[in-house]
Write a protein that holds these residues in place. Structure first.
Motif, PDB file in Angstrom:
ATOM      1  N   SER A 161      19.062  -4.971   6.212  1.00 33.96           N
ATOM      2  CA  SER A 161      19.936  -4.560   5.117  1.00 33.96           C
ATOM      3  C   SER A 161      19.529  -3.194   4.570  1.00 33.96           C
ATOM      4  CB  SER A 161      19.909  -5.617   4.011  1.00 33.96           C
ATOM      5  OG  SER A 161      20.245  -6.887   4.509  1.00 33.96           O
ATOM      6  N   HIS A 162      19.326  -2.255   5.471  1.00 37.10           N
ATOM      7  CA  HIS A 162      18.870  -0.899   5.134  1.00 37.10           C
ATOM      8  C   HIS A 162      19.423   0.036   6.199  1.00 37.10           C
ATOM      9  CE1 HIS A 162      16.270   2.541   4.500  1.00 37.10           C
ATOM     10  NE2 HIS A 162      15.549   1.926   3.577  1.00 37.10           N
ATOM     11  N   THR A 163      20.231   1.002   5.789  1.00 36.85           N
ATOM     12  CA  THR A 163      20.933   1.832   6.766  1.00 36.85           C
ATOM     13  C   THR A 163      20.027   2.812   7.505  1.00 36.85           C
ATOM     14  OG1 THR A 163      21.521   3.471   5.060  1.00 36.85           O
ATOM     15  CG2 THR A 163      23.093   1.672   5.477  1.00 36.85           C
ATOM     16  N   GLY A 164      18.797   2.989   7.050  1.00 35.04           N
ATOM     17  CA  GLY A 164      17.889   3.916   7.724  1.00 35.04           C
ATOM     18  C   GLY A 164      16.994   3.280   8.759  1.00 35.04           C
ATOM     19  N   ILE A 165      17.058   1.966   8.911  1.00 30.90           N
ATOM     20  CA  ILE A 165      16.184   1.250   9.846  1.00 30.90           C
ATOM     21  C   ILE A 165      16.869   1.099  11.193  1.00 30.90           C
ATOM     22  CG2 ILE A 165      15.097  -0.977  10.335  1.00 30.90           C
ATOM     23  CD1 ILE A 165      14.571  -1.261   7.342  1.00 30.90           C
ATOM     24  N   SER A 166      16.190   1.527  12.261  1.00 28.51           N
ATOM     25  CA  SER A 166      16.762   1.451  13.609  1.00 28.51           C
ATOM     26  C   SER A 166      15.968   0.550  14.548  1.00 28.51           C
ATOM     27  CB  SER A 166      16.870   2.854  14.214  1.00 28.51           C
ATOM     28  OG  SER A 166      15.613   3.514  14.202  1.00 28.51           O
ATOM     29  N   SER A 167      14.845   0.005  14.094  1.00 35.00           N
ATOM     30  CA  SER A 167      14.082  -0.997  14.846  1.00 35.00           C
ATOM     31  C   SER A 167      13.232  -1.778  13.849  1.00 35.00           C
ATOM     32  CB  SER A 167      13.195  -0.351  15.922  1.00 35.00           C
ATOM     33  OG  SER A 167      12.271   0.553  15.339  1.00 35.00           O
ATOM     34  N   VAL A 168      12.772  -2.949  14.274  1.00 37.18           N
ATOM     35  CA  VAL A 168      12.073  -3.859  13.358  1.00 37.18           C
ATOM     36  C   VAL A 168      10.790  -4.351  13.995  1.00 37.18           C
ATOM     37  CG1 VAL A 168      12.226  -6.048  12.106  1.00 37.18           C
ATOM     38  CG2 VAL A 168      14.254  -4.611  12.331  1.00 37.18           C
ATOM     39  N   THR A 169       9.759  -4.542  13.157  1.00 36.92           N
ATOM     40  CA  THR A 169       8.506  -5.117  13.632  1.00 36.92           C
ATOM     41  C   THR A 169       7.854  -5.920  12.515  1.00 36.92           C
ATOM     42  OG1 THR A 169       6.434  -4.624  14.804  1.00 36.92           O
ATOM     43  CG2 THR A 169       6.999  -3.198  12.962  1.00 36.92           C
ATOM     44  N   PRO A 170       7.101  -6.971  12.836  1.00 36.13           N
ATOM     45  CA  PRO A 170       6.331  -7.659  11.806  1.00 36.13           C
ATOM     46  C   PRO A 170       5.305  -6.711  11.184  1.00 36.13           C
ATOM     47  CG  PRO A 170       6.539  -9.039  13.735  1.00 36.13           C
ATOM     48  CD  PRO A 170       7.044  -7.685  14.127  1.00 36.13           C
ATOM     49  N   ALA A 171       5.116  -6.832   9.880  1.00 38.95           N
ATOM     50  CA  ALA A 171       4.239  -5.905   9.147  1.00 38.95           C
ATOM     51  C   ALA A 171       2.793  -6.396   9.192  1.00 38.95           C
ATOM     52  CB  ALA A 171       4.725  -5.760   7.713  1.00 38.95           C
ATOM     53  N   ALA A 172       2.107  -6.114  10.286  1.00 39.43           N
ATOM     54  CA  ALA A 172       0.723  -6.563  10.440  1.00 39.43           C
ATOM     55  C   ALA A 172      -0.191  -5.920   9.402  1.00 39.43           C
ATOM     56  CB  ALA A 172       0.225  -6.243  11.852  1.00 39.43           C
ATOM     57  N   HIS A 173       0.159  -4.716   8.940  1.00 44.04           N
ATOM     58  CA  HIS A 173      -0.674  -4.028   7.953  1.00 44.04           C
ATOM     59  C   HIS A 173      -0.507  -4.619   6.554  1.00 44.04           C
ATOM     60  CE1 HIS A 173       3.276  -2.232   7.585  1.00 44.04           C
ATOM     61  NE2 HIS A 173       2.920  -1.527   6.535  1.00 44.04           N
ATOM     62  N   ILE A 174       0.520  -5.430   6.354  1.00 44.40           N
ATOM     63  CA  ILE A 174       0.752  -6.083   5.068  1.00 44.40           C
ATOM     64  C   ILE A 174       0.327  -7.551   5.119  1.00 44.40           C
ATOM     65  CG2 ILE A 174       2.538  -6.834   3.442  1.00 44.40           C
ATOM     66  CD1 ILE A 174       4.051  -4.257   4.109  1.00 44.40           C
ATOM     67  N   ASP A 175       0.710  -8.249   6.186  1.00 39.17           N
ATOM     68  CA  ASP A 175       0.385  -9.674   6.335  1.00 39.17           C
ATOM     69  C   ASP A 175      -0.003  -9.934   7.790  1.00 39.17           C
ATOM     70  OD1 ASP A 175       0.201 -12.424   6.376  1.00 39.17           O
ATOM     71  OD2 ASP A 175       2.035 -12.773   5.235  1.00 39.17           O
ATOM     72  N   LYS A 176      -1.292  -9.784   8.077  1.00 34.92           N
ATOM     73  CA  LYS A 176      -1.769  -9.939   9.447  1.00 34.92           C
ATOM     74  C   LYS A 176      -1.565 -11.363   9.956  1.00 34.92           C
ATOM     75  CE  LYS A 176      -5.752  -9.129  12.439  1.00 34.92           C
ATOM     76  NZ  LYS A 176      -7.165  -8.672  12.513  1.00 34.92           N
ATOM     77  N   LYS A 177      -1.712 -12.348   9.084  1.00 34.21           N
ATOM     78  CA  LYS A 177      -1.537 -13.734   9.514  1.00 34.21           C
ATOM     79  C   LYS A 177      -0.102 -13.991   9.956  1.00 34.21           C
ATOM     80  CE  LYS A 177      -5.239 -15.881   6.797  1.00 34.21           C
ATOM     81  NZ  LYS A 177      -5.555 -16.874   5.737  1.00 34.21           N
ATOM     82  N   TYR A 178       0.856 -13.386   9.248  1.00 31.26           N
ATOM     83  CA  TYR A 178       2.253 -13.542   9.655  1.00 31.26           C
ATOM     84  C   TYR A 178       2.473 -12.907  11.020  1.00 31.26           C
ATOM     85  CZ  TYR A 178       7.320 -13.354   9.760  1.00 31.26           C
ATOM     86  OH  TYR A 178       8.629 -13.504  10.142  1.00 31.26           O
ATOM     87  N   ALA A 179       1.942 -11.705  11.223  1.00 29.42           N
ATOM     88  CA  ALA A 179       2.104 -11.021  12.503  1.00 29.42           C
ATOM     89  C   ALA A 179       1.468 -11.808  13.645  1.00 29.42           C
ATOM     90  CB  ALA A 179       1.513  -9.618  12.424  1.00 29.42           C
ATOM     91  N   GLN A 180       0.309 -12.386  13.392  1.00 32.82           N
ATOM     92  CA  GLN A 180      -0.353 -13.202  14.412  1.00 32.82           C
ATOM     93  C   GLN A 180       0.484 -14.433  14.748  1.00 32.82           C
ATOM     94  OE1 GLN A 180      -4.053 -13.719  12.257  1.00 32.82           O
ATOM     95  NE2 GLN A 180      -5.143 -12.287  13.598  1.00 32.82           N
ATOM     96  N   ALA A 181       1.025 -15.074  13.723  1.00 30.68           N
ATOM     97  CA  ALA A 181       1.867 -16.249  13.941  1.00 30.68           C
ATOM     98  C   ALA A 181       3.132 -15.869  14.702  1.00 30.68           C
ATOM     99  CB  ALA A 181       2.224 -16.898  12.604  1.00 30.68           C
ATOM    100  N   PHE A 182       3.680 -14.703  14.395  1.00 32.75           N
ATOM    101  CA  PHE A 182       4.877 -14.213  15.072  1.00 32.75           C
ATOM    102  C   PHE A 182       4.626 -14.093  16.576  1.00 32.75           C
ATOM    103  CE2 PHE A 182       7.504 -10.792  16.723  1.00 32.75           C
ATOM    104  CZ  PHE A 182       8.753 -11.050  16.180  1.00 32.75           C
ATOM    105  N   VAL A 183       3.539 -13.438  16.933  1.00 35.67           N
ATOM    106  CA  VAL A 183       3.195 -13.274  18.346  1.00 35.67           C
ATOM    107  C   VAL A 183       2.986 -14.636  19.002  1.00 35.67           C
ATOM    108  CG1 VAL A 183       1.448 -12.386  19.946  1.00 35.67           C
ATOM    109  CG2 VAL A 183       2.213 -10.975  18.025  1.00 35.67           C
TER     110      VAL A 183
END
Length: 240
Positions: free
Chosen positions: A181-203
């Motif tokens: 929901s942001h017109t400037g975003i052209s790709s997405v990734t989990p924010a490992a630098h904000i929530d590493k546990k979420y990024a690990q779970a995502f992978v």
């Protein structure tokens, strides 16, 4: 999805107590508007940013105004109302916009599953096969068109990932859907630098068969709609 009433432009003075925001209108009046977003809203609450409000005529409402959109960095529009992504994605699926999720005979919202959770969309094919779709709103842009989720630590979001993986284990299809929901975003990734546990779970859950797709929302002061897919970038996990 069209906004139910014409939006009113204003200037953000401050957001506070999570659900409140002070907005200056073009005539100089300052109103208190409901902020329908419980997250950190990182980079979406810049001082003096242009914002757009809706106004309700319901006399029972405590606050007549609701903050809907914000201009980020003077360049892009972002929708901060977290009540919209599920509806936007639901409309897009029903209209065949999301190519990865076509061909289902039935579509239901907020169906109970897992441990005291509700899936945003449950799709069922004619032969009974089920697809569980969890929707997450992406509004954090930090660099070169790359959007991040989450914008703050989210134990709840991590729980949702594991519940999707459980559905795959039970033989169903499960999809994490990033609604950009942001017109400037052209790709997405989990924010490992904000929530590493979420990024690990995502992978971890992607490795178990959970699918991930992302679609961008076109936004203006009259309407919003899901328009196109954008790439999902796997996070780089650095041991610390």
């Amino acid at each position: 999805m069209k906004f139910p009433t014409p939006l009113i432009e204003g200037k953000l003075l401050k957001r506070y107590k999570r659900f409140l925001s002070d907005i200056e209108l073009p005539n100089g009046d300052v109103v208190v508007a409901h902020c329908p977003n419980t997250g950190s809203m990182k980079r979406c609450k810049q001082d003096d940013a242009r914002v757009w409000l809706s106004k309700s005529d319901n006399p029972k409402r405590k606050l007549a105004y609701t903050w809907e959109l914000v201009e980020v960095d003077g360049l892009h529009l972002a929708c901060i109302n977290t009540g919209y992504p599920n509806k936007l994605v639901g409309e897009a699926i029903a209209n065949g916009v999301v190519k990865e999720l076509t061909g289902y005979a039935e579509q239901k919202a907020e169906v109970k599953y897992g441990e005291k959770s509700r899936i945003d969309w449950l799709l069922t094919s004619g032969d009974g096969r089920k697809c569980y779709v969890e929707v997450k709103n992406v509004t954090l842009l930090e660099e070169d068109g790359l959007g991040y989720f989450p914008d703050a630590v989210t134990d709840r979001g991590r729980k949702h990932l594991y519940e999707l993986a459980k559905m795959v284990e039970e033989g169903h299809r499960a999809v994490m859907f990033f609604c950009v929901s942001h017109t400037g975003i052209s790709s997405v990734t989990p924010a490992a630098h904000i929530d590493k546990k979420y990024a690990q779970a995502f992978v971890e859950v992607v490795g178990k068969g959970v699918e991930v797709i992302a679609y961008q929302v076109a936004i203006d002061s009259q309407e919003m709609k899901v328009v196109r897919s954008v790439p999902v970038v796997m996070p780089e996990l650095i041991d610390s």
